[in-house]
Every structure is written in structure tokens, then in C-alpha cells.
Scaffold this motif. Sequence first.
Motif: not given
Length: 148
Positions: A81-107
Motif C-alpha cells: 500500500t502507498a499513500r502520497s500527497a498530490l498537487y496538480a496544476y493544469h492549464v486548459r487548451r480552450d481558454d488558458d484558464s487554470e485548475a489546481h488540485v491538492w489531495g491524496q492518493y491511496q494506492d
Amino acid sequence: MTTAEEHIRRSLADYCHRVDRYDVAGIVALFAPDGCYDLGFGRIFRGPDELRTLFRRVEVYRATSHHVSNIVVDVHGDTATARSALYAYHVRRDDDSEAHVWGQYQDRYVLRDGVWLVRSRSLRVAAERGTRPEDGRATLYEPLPRGI
């Protein structure tokens, strides 16, 4: 000699690298043939075909940057098993808007033919900004449970 924990940590890093390069085949190859990804709210993608469908959704972004940290791995023979913290940054193709996600994976991992593969991954989120919720929900991702 490389340990199981090192292989699993490498798998987490490879996952981020492959998502950010939009390498769908490479991402799916990190999962066991019967592997699944649980995005929350009952959205579970099982097996290679459904996983490819899930990861093709990343195409809406012209750029992403995924980061994992606080990794804890517990190995139990041929499973782990593994757990980890996640930060993910995204830039959309259509309008250059950004999305940010902070969370955890449980694997959950399984050792098959000498390779540690993701048997299941669950994502739960502490916060998100700029995401676009689906199906009338208030958030795109299921919140990380808190003990309060």
C-alpha cells in the motif's frame, strides 16, 4: 539492489511524468491488467480500456504539472500500500484558464512478473480551484475525509 519501496516510489514519479507528457499508453502500463482508478463519487475506471478513457480526459489541458510528496509505502510480500500527497496544476487548451488540485492518493500495488503495478488508486481532494464540477456536484472531486 533496488527495494520494493524504491520501485513503488519510482512508479509514483513515473505516473506524474507520464501524465504531464500526455503518455496515455505509458500511464496505463503502470496499472495491473485488472487495475482500477477511483475518482470518487462512484466514478471507478477498471481495466485498460476504461483507464485509457479516463486518462484521455487530460487532453483538454495544454499543460499539466503533477507533484507527489509525503510518500509512505508498506510492503506485505507481493502486495503493498502507498499513500502520497498530490498537487496538480493544469492549464486548459480552450481558454488558458487554470485548475489546481491538492489531495491524496491511496494506492494498492501488486507484484507481477517482477514489476510493481498499481492494483487500485483512489484520489480524494483537500481543495480544488478552477475545476469544473460535473453532474451538478459542488466539487469535481470527492473530498478527503477529515476526522473532525
